[in-house]
Scaffold this active site. Structure first.
Site, short mmCIF file in Angstrom:
data_model
loop_
_atom_site.label_atom_id
_atom_site.label_comp_id
_atom_site.label_asym_id
_atom_site.label_seq_id
_atom_site.Cartn_x
_atom_site.Cartn_y
_atom_site.Cartn_z
N GLY A 51 0.85 -1.18 0.00
CA GLY A 51 0.00 0.00 0.00
C GLY A 51 0.89 1.23 0.00
N ARG A 91 10.65 -1.01 -4.38
CA ARG A 91 9.46 -1.08 -5.23
C ARG A 91 9.36 0.24 -5.99
NH1 ARG A 91 4.03 -3.75 -3.27
NH2 ARG A 91 4.03 -4.21 -5.50
N ASP A 237 -1.29 4.13 -6.25
CA ASP A 237 0.12 4.03 -5.90
C ASP A 237 0.92 5.19 -6.48
OD1 ASP A 237 0.90 1.18 -4.60
OD2 ASP A 237 -0.90 1.02 -5.81
N ASN A 247 -2.47 1.98 -10.20
CA ASN A 247 -2.98 1.26 -9.02
C ASN A 247 -2.85 -0.24 -9.30
OD1 ASN A 247 -4.26 1.40 -6.37
ND2 ASN A 247 -6.05 0.51 -7.35
#
Length: 345
Positions: A51, A91, A237, A247
């Site tokens: 998240g 990430r 995101d 997302n």
């Protein structure tokens, strides 16, 4: 007391960062204790925490740990920069990660020595965590007012307490609406391949006592065609300056389906998720994750051995398909370029 007020996926206790290991939910609630920046980066990469807001907060604490580890080092600024790169590589798609790391580098730049920097970085990470919860509650209240007063609300992936510091973004809007007495039927996509909807959103909604139905991702079109869905709300995101939104994979398909069925499609995310340096979504780097995540489920092989796999973790929804972007600072409707820029100052 609602689960949103009880469960925190991120906490600082006894000079260490503790993360609720979301890979083990819903079967087990287990916190990992982390004291090194490399372990924090691995936790982000391996989906212990996920998240965009939660990843950003975790990275902020990772930078604080990095500063603690280099106490007494002459070239501490260079060491801190190396730790920043380790975290940012974990990430690439979630903009909150790079944003939080850069903020911590800025904070460190205001300090004369590593001891002062260590204290400042920890203090800012703790403030970021507390502010995120307050922002989510504000975002939830705004989102509850934007969504239809009754009917079916469909959400994708997990955007609740587990994806943030607490309370949630899109799921926070659902929580706020239910608390305000909205007559909603909640639908949660299972969200392949990590099943964040089936494992995490279902866990949160059940703990909160909010009635809902879990559906396979491929059932969304059927539910819309039957008139069971009156709105879709998701998180984000990364949001480009023009409103294009990255997302969890499958979000774009939902937006297309909602557009076809004349159903409003909403995005809920903090302003920190907006990448004002990214003009449009075509420039967003989409993370491709390991093939085993698709080939296996719970460690069990599902496919023929060696089958080729595409496993993009995210997709980009064009701004033209989005009815509104809900932030803690206000609700932005098209044209998003001007509206988002105004919120970002």
């Amino acid at each position: 007391m609602p689960i949103a007020d009880q469960i925190r996926p991120i906490r600082w206790q006894n000079d260490a960062l503790e993360l609720l290991d979301q890979r083990q939910l819903p079967a087990q609630e287990h916190y990992l204790r982390l004291q090194e920046v490399e372990a924090v980066a691995a936790a982000i990469r391996d989906m212990v925490v996920r998240g965009a807001p939660a990843i950003g907060i975790t990275a902020a604490f990772g930078m604080a740990l990095a500063a603690r580890a280099i106490a007494g080092t002459a070239d501490w600024r260079e060491s801190l920069n190396r730790s920043a790169e380790v975290l940012k590589r974990a990430r690439p798609t979630a903009v909150n990660l790079a944003w939080a790391v850069q903020q911590q580098l800025h904070n460190a730049g205001l300090c004369d020595d590593v001891t002062t920097a260590s204290e400042a970085l920890l203090r800012w990470a703790q403030e970021l965590l507390a502010q995120d919860i307050r922002d989510n509650q504000r975002m939830g209240a705004l989102g509850a007012e934007v969504l239809p007063p009754e009917g079916g609300i469909l959400t994708h992936c997990n955007t609740g307490s587990l994806a943030t510091g607490g309370y949630g973004t899109a799921l926070g809007a659902i929580r706020a609406g239910i608390a305000a007495g909205r007559n909603w039927r909640i639908y949660a996509d299972e969200t392949r391949p990590w099943l964040q909807g089936a494992r995490l959103t279902a866990w949160e909604l059940q703990k909160d006592g909010i009635p809902f139905s879990l559906n396979v991702d491929g059932a969304a079109a059927h539910l819309m065609a039957r008139g069971e869905i009156q709105a879709v709300i998701v998180g984000a995101d990364r949001i480009a300056a023009n409103g294009d939104t990255a997302n969890k994979i499958g979000t774009y398909a939902l937006a297309v389906l909602a557009h076809y069925h004349d159903i409003p499609f909403f995005v809920a995310a903090p302003v920190s998720t907006v990448d004002f340096a990214m003009p449009h979504g075509n420039g967003i780097v989409i993370e491709e994750r390991p093939a085993e995540e698709v080939r296996q489920c719970g460690g069990r092989e599902l496919t023929p051995a060696g089958v080729a796999v595409r496993n993009p973790a995210f997709d980009v929804t064009p701004a033209a398909l989005i009815a509104a972007i809900i932030t803690e600072k206000g609700v932005v409707r098209p044209p998003f370029l001007e509206g988002l820029a105004a919120l970002g100052g």
